[in-house]
Structure formats: structure tokens, C-alpha cells
Design an enzyme around this catalytic site. Structure first.
Site, PDB file in Angstrom:
ATOM      1  N   ASP A 107       0.982  -1.192   0.129  1.00 30.43           N
ATOM      2  CA  ASP A 107       0.120   0.117  -0.160  1.00 30.43           C
ATOM      3  C   ASP A 107       1.060   1.171   0.112  1.00 30.43           C
ATOM      4  O   ASP A 107       2.037   1.242   0.324  1.00 30.43           O
ATOM      5  CB  ASP A 107      -0.695  -0.153   1.282  1.00 30.43           C
ATOM      6  CG  ASP A 107      -1.970   1.073   1.274  1.00 30.43           C
ATOM      7  OD1 ASP A 107      -2.767   1.263   0.173  1.00 30.43           O
ATOM      8  OD2 ASP A 107      -1.820   2.074   2.021  1.00 30.43           O
ATOM      9  N   GLU A 109       0.931   5.838   0.597  1.00 29.63           N
ATOM     10  CA  GLU A 109       0.298   6.933   0.802  1.00 29.63           C
ATOM     11  C   GLU A 109       0.997   8.053  -0.098  1.00 29.63           C
ATOM     12  O   GLU A 109       2.126   7.942   0.061  1.00 29.63           O
ATOM     13  CB  GLU A 109       0.430   7.352   2.080  1.00 29.63           C
ATOM     14  CG  GLU A 109      -0.242   6.090   3.093  1.00 29.63           C
ATOM     15  CD  GLU A 109      -1.705   5.930   3.114  1.00 29.63           C
ATOM     16  OE1 GLU A 109      -2.544   6.918   2.379  1.00 29.63           O
ATOM     17  OE2 GLU A 109      -2.181   4.868   3.345  1.00 29.63           O
ATOM     18  N   HIS A 251      -5.805   3.880   6.647  1.00 29.06           N
ATOM     19  CA  HIS A 251      -5.098   4.811   5.834  1.00 29.06           C
ATOM     20  C   HIS A 251      -3.697   5.102   6.280  1.00 29.06           C
ATOM     21  O   HIS A 251      -3.067   6.115   5.889  1.00 29.06           O
ATOM     22  CB  HIS A 251      -5.807   6.295   5.838  1.00 29.06           C
ATOM     23  CG  HIS A 251      -7.190   6.173   5.378  1.00 29.06           C
ATOM     24  ND1 HIS A 251      -7.511   5.899   3.934  1.00 29.06           N
ATOM     25  CD2 HIS A 251      -8.378   6.425   5.931  1.00 29.06           C
ATOM     26  CE1 HIS A 251      -8.897   5.772   3.716  1.00 29.06           C
ATOM     27  NE2 HIS A 251      -9.401   6.061   5.125  1.00 29.06           N
ATOM     28  N   ASP A 256      -2.828  -0.833   6.156  1.00 29.38           N
ATOM     29  CA  ASP A 256      -3.608  -1.092   5.146  1.00 29.38           C
ATOM     30  C   ASP A 256      -3.112  -2.148   4.300  1.00 29.38           C
ATOM     31  O   ASP A 256      -3.830  -3.026   3.913  1.00 29.38           O
ATOM     32  CB  ASP A 256      -3.735   0.058   4.196  1.00 29.38           C
ATOM     33  CG  ASP A 256      -4.819   1.167   4.782  1.00 29.38           C
ATOM     34  OD1 ASP A 256      -5.195   0.889   6.025  1.00 29.38           O
ATOM     35  OD2 ASP A 256      -4.857   2.061   4.260  1.00 29.38           O
TER      36      ASP A 256
END
Length: 413
Positions: A107, A109, A251, A256
Site C-alpha cells: 500500500d 500513501e 489509511h 492497510d
């Protein structure tokens, strides 16, 4: 002559014409000598001119300029690295088996939604082996630019958090070291939720870091949509609740990634259960026939990623398109082959009925091993169909999705 020397000589010796003699103007020098510098007027004018030349850097007698340094030749443009990724939307038995052995959930961000202009601020990955987490990787990333408040409000990462974090190239290199060469060449599947978003960011980051890759990935979001799960929406948190998976830090990339991996495991286990249930609902001879076909194709080195079976009136071997049809439920089980098939003498056959094709013949069997004489025929036909199927699914993501939809309810082994 040096502008300063010219000025001094003109001022102090100009009435005697010395500055003229020094410049090779002998006639004018004699005239100046005889007339006191043309009665002082010529001498005064020369002093003004000498002062002007001195002021502008001896315009009339400049120093030789330093030769300009040649500009370095432009470097040849470096090779453009263009990593690729393929979306594995077809959950074959072989693919599930490979994922059981190993897959990597990941994942990201980011600073925003634009995969080209925005940058990664956190990247995490969790390695699963035998459907169990066995390794973790996570790092913040300094994006080299301010993180917008709109992004920070989602993932909670601020400029202060990443000021001492590794830059993108260092972080991506560490990520690649974690996932390993097998994942970089597509032999180990990467898994993400809404994977296209993360994969696009990852591909641009790999390209900027100069890292070649041919990734294979799966998307838990598209899987959830295809399975029609009884949930209000297909968000990661909603799926986590549906599968009773604890989510600690939504998040944030590491949590995640781990949650996504656990959801993926649950969905593959559900897929395996559904496939096993379908297989066990078949008659013993249908089951034996399926296992036999899979074995002869595997032994021949065929790619069986697109191999499926559908059981209605006939048991059909498919590779997106029909390969061959069996009828194990008939009073006398048989398989349909072309009339031109070279069969051994004494093989028990009968003409096919009109609906089965005028160019077909029935070959009877009691066990699949009775059909060893047509193994090469089945293998050749499968390879032919596989080439057409592969050409179709490779043409576009739309075709791959359509293929996945068309075979989703079929049986895989």
C-alpha cells in the site's frame, strides 16, 4: 598600448608629439613638436580622447581576450526505463496455488491523486507465505515537496514527519530489495486494494529510480465487486469488517497492506471452497476426466492458467473457447473428436449426432486412461486454442476483464 600608459604619455609628453611617434605617426609627431601640440588645441583634444579610451577600457587597443572555453558536448540521453504491470484478473487454480505459496500485499500513501505529478510519502508491504504473514517492510518517504493539507487530513502524514525520511529513489530501492527479484519479474503477485492507483504510482517511481520491472498484480477491490459480497460498499474497512479482520490504523500504509493481504487470503479461500464444492458435485467419472485432462496438459508443459471446465449436458474443456467435449453421464461415456483424428484400429467409435457436428465422431471410454490414444490430439487442440485466447486477453485490460467474467463460474482444478 596600455590605455593607462597612453593617457599618461599624452598628458605629459603630448605637446612634444611623443604619443604620435610611439603610435608610428611620425609626420604628425614632427608637426606637434614644431607647433607645441598644434598650439595646445590638438594636444588637449588628444588628452580627452586618451582619457575616454582609458575610461572604457582602451577600446582602440584592447587586450587579447581569453579564448572561450568550449562547451562540453551534450551527454547522450540515458535509456528511458519503462516498467510494466499486468492485472491478473483470472483466478485459476494454478494462480491460487502460486499465491498460497507466496504473495506480497502493499500500500502507498501519497501527496495527491495524480500518479505522474504527485509523489509517494509512505510505502509498505507485507509478505504472505502459505497465507500467513512472514515479513514486513515500511518506510516514510520524503517527497521533496510540501504535503498538501488535503492529503495529510487523510493519512495523517505531515512535512515534519518526512523531513528526515529517505528520498524516493532510496525508499523504492529498499522496497524492491524486500519484495525480491521474483516479484520484480512477475513471478510473485503483488496485491493491493484499488490496485491500479497504487501500481501507477509505483511504476512511475520505479521509472524515476531507473529500475526495470514486469509486475503482476491482483486487486481486492475488483475481486470484491466480482464476487457480489453481501456488503454495503467495497471499501477496505467495510471488507475488513465483513471478514472479521481487525483494522488498527486505517489509511496508514503498513496496516492497510496487512489488512488487504488478509482480505485477499479470505477471498481466495472462499474461491477454493466454491471450486471444490462444484467439483465434488460432479459424478466420479466427470471428476476423473477433469483430473486426467489437467494432468496430460501439465505433463506436456502447457500453460493452464486459462484452463476451465463447464459441466452441463456435456463436460467441456475450455480455454476461453471450447477445446473438446466429453459426455461422461451418457450410458456409454464418450468424447467427441474430428473424423480426421488418427485412431488405433479396434477403437470403439460411432458417428456423432447432427447437433454434435457432422464432422465429429464419438470415441467411447470407461476410464480416462482408455483415451490415451488421443492425448496428443487434445494437447495440440488445447495449444491452438490457448494461442487465440492469449491473443485476446493480451489485447487490452477490457478483454482481460471480459475473459475473467466469462469464466468466473466455471470449474478450475
Amino acid at each position: 598600448m596600455n590605455p593607462l600608459a597612453d593617457l599618461l604619455i599624452t598628458v605629459f609628453l603630448g605637446p612634444f608629439g611623443i604619443h604620435k611617434f610611439l603610435k608610428g605617426k611620425t609626420g604628425m609627431g614632427i608637426l606637434y613638436l614644431c607647433t607645441a601640440g598644434l598650439f595646445g588645441i590638438g594636444w588637449l583634444f588628444d588628452c580627452i580622447q586618451a582619457a575616454r579610451r582609458f575610461a572604457i577600457g582602451a577600446k582602440h587597443n584592447p587586450k587579447p581576450s581569453t579564448p572561450p572555453v568550449p562547451a562540453p558536448k551534450a551527454a547522450a540521453p540515458s535509456k528511458i526505463i519503462s516498467p510494466t504491470a499486468r492485472n491478473l484478473q483470472i483466478f485459476s487454480a494454478d494462480c491460487i496455488a502460486a499465491c498460497r505459496e507466496k504473495f506480497i500485499a502493499f500500500d502507498l500513501e501519497t501527496t495527491g491523486l495524480d500518479s505522474y505529478h504527485d509523489r509517494i510519502v509512505e510505502i509498505s508491504a507485507v509478505m504472505f507465505e502459505n497465507f500467513v504473514p512472514t515479513g514486513r517492510f515500511s518506510t516514510l518517504v520524503n517527497p521533496g515537496r510540501p504535503i498538501p493539507n488535503s492529503a495529510s487530513s487523510i493519512h495523517g502524514i505531515h512535512d515534519e514527519d518526512v523531513k528526515d525520511a529517505p528520498d524516493e529513489s532510496s525508499a523504492i530501492a529498499a522496497f524492491c530489495n524486500f519484495i525480491g527479484k521474483e516479484a520484480l519479474c512477475g513471478d510473485v503477485v503483488l496485491v493491493a486494494h484499488n490496485a491500479l492507483f497504487d501500481v501507477k504510482f509505483l511504476l512511475y517511481a520505479l521509472s524515476r529510480a531507473g529500475i526495470e520491472a514486469e509486475l503482476s498484480f491482483m486487486d481486492t477491490l475488483s475481486m470484491a465487486r466480482r464476487w457480489n459480497l453481501d456488503v454495503s460498499n467495497k471499501k477496505l474497512g467495510t471488507l475488513a469488517q465483513h471478514f472479521s479482520i481487525e483494522q488498527n490504523a486505517a489509511h496508514r500504509a503498513e496496516d492497510d497492506a496487512c489488512v488487504c493481504g488478509r482480505i485477499f487470503v479470505k477471498m481466495l479461500e472462499q474461491r477454493e471452497l466454491e471450486t471444490r464444492t462444484k467439483f465434488e458435485s460432479l459424478t466420479p467419472l466427470e471428476q476423473q476426466t477433469i483430473v486426467w485432462v489437467k494432468k496430460i496438459l501439465t505433463d506436456a508443459g502447457c500453460n493452464t492458467d486459462l484452463l476451465t471446465f463447464s459441466a452441463t449436458a456435456y463436460l467441456t474443456v475450455n480455454c476461453l473457447y471450447s477445446v473438446i467435449k466429453f459426455k461422461p453421464k451418457a450410458k456409454r461415456p464418450y468424447v467427441l473428436v474430428d473424423k480426421t483424428t488418427d485412431l488405433p484400429s479396434g477403437e470403439e467409435t460411432a458417428p456423432a449426432v447432427k447437433s454434435e457436428g457432422a464432422d465429429r465422431v464419438r470415441v467411447f471410454y470407461q476410464t480416462p486412461e482408455d483415451l490415451d490414444c488421443i492425448k496428443n490430439t487434445i494437447t495440440a487442440r488445447y495449444c491452438q486454442v490457448f494461442e487465440s485466447a492469449l491473443s485476446f486477453v493480451s489485447a487490452s485490460d477490457k478483454n482481460m476483464k471480459a475473459a475473467a467474467e466469462s469464466i468466473f463460474d466455471q470449474i478450475t482444478v
